[in-house]
Design a protein around this motif. Structure first.
Motif, short mmCIF file in Angstrom:
data_model
loop_
_atom_site.label_atom_id
_atom_site.label_comp_id
_atom_site.label_asym_id
_atom_site.label_seq_id
_atom_site.Cartn_x
_atom_site.Cartn_y
_atom_site.Cartn_z
N GLN A 128 0.84 -1.19 0.00
CA GLN A 128 0.00 0.00 0.00
C GLN A 128 0.88 1.24 0.00
N ALA A 129 0.50 2.20 -0.80
CA ALA A 129 1.29 3.43 -0.91
C ALA A 129 1.16 4.27 0.35
N PRO A 130 2.20 5.01 0.71
CA PRO A 130 2.07 5.98 1.81
C PRO A 130 0.98 7.00 1.45
N THR A 131 0.27 7.45 2.45
CA THR A 131 -0.82 8.39 2.20
C THR A 131 -0.63 9.74 2.87
N SER A 132 0.38 9.85 3.73
CA SER A 132 0.55 11.07 4.52
C SER A 132 2.03 11.32 4.79
N TRP A 133 2.37 12.58 4.99
CA TRP A 133 3.73 12.92 5.42
C TRP A 133 4.01 12.38 6.82
N ALA A 134 2.98 11.92 7.53
CA ALA A 134 3.16 11.32 8.85
C ALA A 134 3.63 9.86 8.76
N ASP A 135 3.43 9.21 7.62
CA ASP A 135 3.74 7.79 7.50
C ASP A 135 5.20 7.44 7.82
N PRO A 136 6.18 8.23 7.38
CA PRO A 136 7.57 7.85 7.70
C PRO A 136 7.87 7.79 9.20
N ALA B 156 13.10 14.71 15.71
CA ALA B 156 13.80 13.78 16.61
C ALA B 156 13.08 12.44 16.67
N ALA B 157 11.75 12.46 16.50
CA ALA B 157 10.98 11.22 16.53
C ALA B 157 11.18 10.39 15.28
N LEU B 158 11.74 10.98 14.22
CA LEU B 158 11.98 10.25 12.98
C LEU B 158 13.29 9.48 13.00
N LYS B 159 14.23 9.86 13.83
CA LYS B 159 15.58 9.30 13.78
C LYS B 159 15.61 7.77 13.92
N PRO B 160 14.80 7.14 14.80
CA PRO B 160 14.86 5.67 14.87
C PRO B 160 14.49 4.98 13.56
N ASN B 161 13.72 5.65 12.73
CA ASN B 161 13.29 5.04 11.46
C ASN B 161 14.26 5.26 10.32
N LEU B 162 15.29 6.08 10.52
CA LEU B 162 16.18 6.43 9.43
C LEU B 162 17.21 5.34 9.16
N LEU B 163 17.27 4.96 7.88
CA LEU B 163 18.36 4.09 7.43
C LEU B 163 19.59 4.94 7.11
N THR B 164 19.35 6.05 6.45
CA THR B 164 20.44 6.98 6.13
C THR B 164 19.87 8.33 5.73
N VAL B 165 20.73 9.33 5.76
CA VAL B 165 20.43 10.67 5.24
C VAL B 165 21.38 10.89 4.07
N TYR B 166 20.84 11.23 2.90
CA TYR B 166 21.71 11.29 1.73
C TYR B 166 21.95 12.71 1.24
N THR B 167 23.08 12.85 0.56
CA THR B 167 23.35 14.05 -0.23
C THR B 167 23.45 13.69 -1.72
N GLN B 168 23.63 12.40 -2.03
CA GLN B 168 23.72 11.93 -3.41
C GLN B 168 22.55 11.00 -3.71
N ALA C 209 15.85 -0.03 1.87
CA ALA C 209 14.97 1.06 2.31
C ALA C 209 13.60 0.81 1.73
N TRP C 210 12.56 1.26 2.43
CA TRP C 210 11.19 1.09 1.95
C TRP C 210 10.60 2.38 1.42
N MET C 211 11.13 3.51 1.87
CA MET C 211 10.61 4.78 1.36
C MET C 211 11.67 5.87 1.45
N ILE C 212 11.54 6.85 0.56
CA ILE C 212 12.34 8.07 0.59
C ILE C 212 11.38 9.24 0.74
N SER C 213 11.58 10.02 1.76
CA SER C 213 10.74 11.18 2.04
C SER C 213 11.67 12.39 2.20
N SER C 214 11.62 13.36 1.35
CA SER C 214 10.77 13.54 0.18
C SER C 214 11.57 13.25 -1.10
N ALA C 215 10.84 12.84 -2.15
CA ALA C 215 11.48 12.39 -3.37
C ALA C 215 11.00 13.23 -4.55
#
Length: 347
Positions: free
Chosen positions: A149-157, A207-219, A232-238
Motif C-alpha cells: 500500500q502506498a504511503p498516504t501522509s507525510w506522517a507515515d515515515p 527527533a521522533a523520525l531518527k529511529p526510522n532512518l536508514l540513512t540521510v543522503y546528499t547523493q 529502504a522502503w521509502m524516501i521522504s521527500s522524493a
C-alpha cells in the motif's frame, strides 16, 4: 576606353580577400543569430531534443545550450556583467533570488512575454523577474515490493513499523526542505503553507523520525539503489523527475502524493540584463511558458506544467494540492537550518 589585363598582384589581393571572407567564422555566424542559454546539465537532453529544434525552426536562429549547475550560471553572469554572453538562464529559484539582488536579470513583462498571463498562481516571482516553466514535484517514493500500500501522509515515515527503513535527503539538498515543513505542520496541526515560517516545532518533531532512518543522503543515486534493492522502503521527500524516471526504467518503485499535498520544485527561467539578442531571449522564454511546448515536456521531464491550459499527467490524484515553497524565507534561513540539521540529525 581601353581595357587592360588585370595586374597579377591585384588578382592575388582579391583572392586573398575572398578567402578571408569565406574563412572568417564571425562573418558566417552573423548570417544566423545565436542565442546562448545557461541551464542545468541534467536538462541538456530534453532541451536539445525538444526545445532547441522547435525554437530554431520558428525563429531561424541557433541555440547554444550550456549545461551546468545554477551557481555556475550565476558566476558566469557575475563575471560578464559588463559584457554578458548568456541571454537566458534556466536556474533554481534560490539562485534566481541571488541574481535579482545583484541586478543581473531583465524583468519579464506581458508585452514581451505574453504567456506570463497563462501561468498558474505562484509561478511568477519577484514582480516578474523570473517565472517557472515546469514543476517537478516532491512526494514520498516507496518500494512497491516491500510496501503493498502506498504511503498516504507525510506522517507515515514516522510510523514505528518502518524502523530503519526510511531515507531522507539532507537539508543541503533542495528536495530535503519539505521534510522540515511537513514536520512543523505535523507538530502544530498547521497547513504546509503556514509551516514555512517558524520551523522550531519541526526540528523537535524530527527527533521522533531518527529511529526510522536508514540513512540521510546528499547523493541521490546511492539512496535510490537502497530503495530499489529493498533495504529502504521509502524516501521522504522524493523528486518526481528522478523517482518516476527510475520507475519508467523498470525499478520497483512508485511516487505517492500525500493527502496534505505535494511541494513544487523550482525550475526558473529569466532573461539576462543587457544580453545579446534580447528579442530572441524573450521569445525563448515565452515559448517555454507556452502550452504547446509544455505539453511536450511534462512527459519526458516527469513534471507538472505551469501553463493553466496543460492538464496534469495521467495517474495523479485529481485533488492533489501543490504547495509552493517560500524561497525568500529559504534563502534567508537555510544556512542556519543546515547547521542545525547536521548537528541534530546525524545518525
Amino acid at each position: 576606353m581601353p581595357s587592360f589585363p588585370p595586374d597579377r598582384r591585384a588578382v592575388l589581393r582579391g583572392a586573398a580577400a575572398l578567402g578571408a571572407l569565406v574563412g572568417a567564422p564571425g562573418i558566417l555566424r552573423a548570417q544566423t543569430r545565436e542565442l546562448v542559454v545557461g541551464g542545468a546539465a541534467s536538462h541538456k537532453a530534453w532541451v536539445e531534443e525538444i526545445v532547441v529544434p522547435a525554437f530554431e525552426r520558428k525563429h531561424g536562429a541557433k541555440v547554444i545550450f550550456e549545461g551546468t549547475r545554477s551557481l555556475v550560471n550565476l558566476e558566469k553572469m557575475q563575471k560578464n556583467r559588463d559584457r554578458p554572453y548568456l541571454s537566458v538562464v534556466q536556474m533554481d529559484d534560490p539562485v534566481m533570488i541571488l541574481a535579482v539582488r545583484e541586478g543581473l536579470l531583465d524583468p519579464l513583462t506581458p508585452a514581451r512575454v505574453p504567456n506570463l498571463g497563462a501561468l498558474v498562481p505562484g509561478t511568477v516571482h519577484g514582480d516578474g523577474m523570473w517565472a517557472n516553466y515546469l514543476q517537478p514535484w516532491l512526494g514520498i517514493a516507496y518500494n512497491t515490493e516491500a510496501m503493498r500500500q502506498a504511503p498516504t501522509s507525510w506522517a507515515d515515515p514516522y510510523d514505528p513499523k518502518y524502523k530503519g527503513r526510511v531515507i531522507v535527503p539532507s537539508l543541503q539538498n533542495t528536495e530535503g526542505l519539505p521534510n522540515i515543513f511537513a514536520a512543523t505542520a505535523l507538530a502544530g496541526g498547521t497547513s504546509l503553507d503556514a509551516a514555512q515560517g517558524d520551523v522550531e516545532p519541526g526540528f523537535r518533531k524530527l527527533a521522533a523520525l531518527k529511529p526510522n532512518l536508514l540513512t540521510v543522503y546528499t547523493q541521490q543515486p546511492q539512496a535510490y539503489n537502497l530503495l530499489e534493492q529493498g533495504e529502504a522502503w521509502m524516501i521522504s521527500s522524493a523528486m518526481s523527475s528522478y523517482a518516476l524516471e527510475r520507475k519508467a526504467a523498470g525499478a520497483p518503485i512508485a511516487l505517492a502524493a500525500p493527502k496534505e499535498g505535494v511541494f513544487a520544485m523550482p525550475s526558473g527561467i529569466a532573461v539576462v540584463k543587457g544580453c545579446p539578442q534580447p528579442d530572441l531571449a524573450f521569445a525563448y522564454v515565452d515559448m517555454l511558458l507556452g502550452a504547446e511546448l509544455q505539453q511536450r515536456l511534462v512527459g519526458p521531464t516527469f513534471s507538472l506544467a505551469t501553463n493553466r491550459a496543460v492538464p496534469r499527467p495521467a495517474g495523479l490524484p485529481a485533488d492533489m494540492v501543490v504547495h509552493q515553497i517560500d524561497w525568500a524565507t529559504v534563502a534567508r534561513e537555510r544556512d542556519g537550518w543546515i547547521k542545525r540539521w547536521d548537528r541534530e540529525m546525524a545518525i
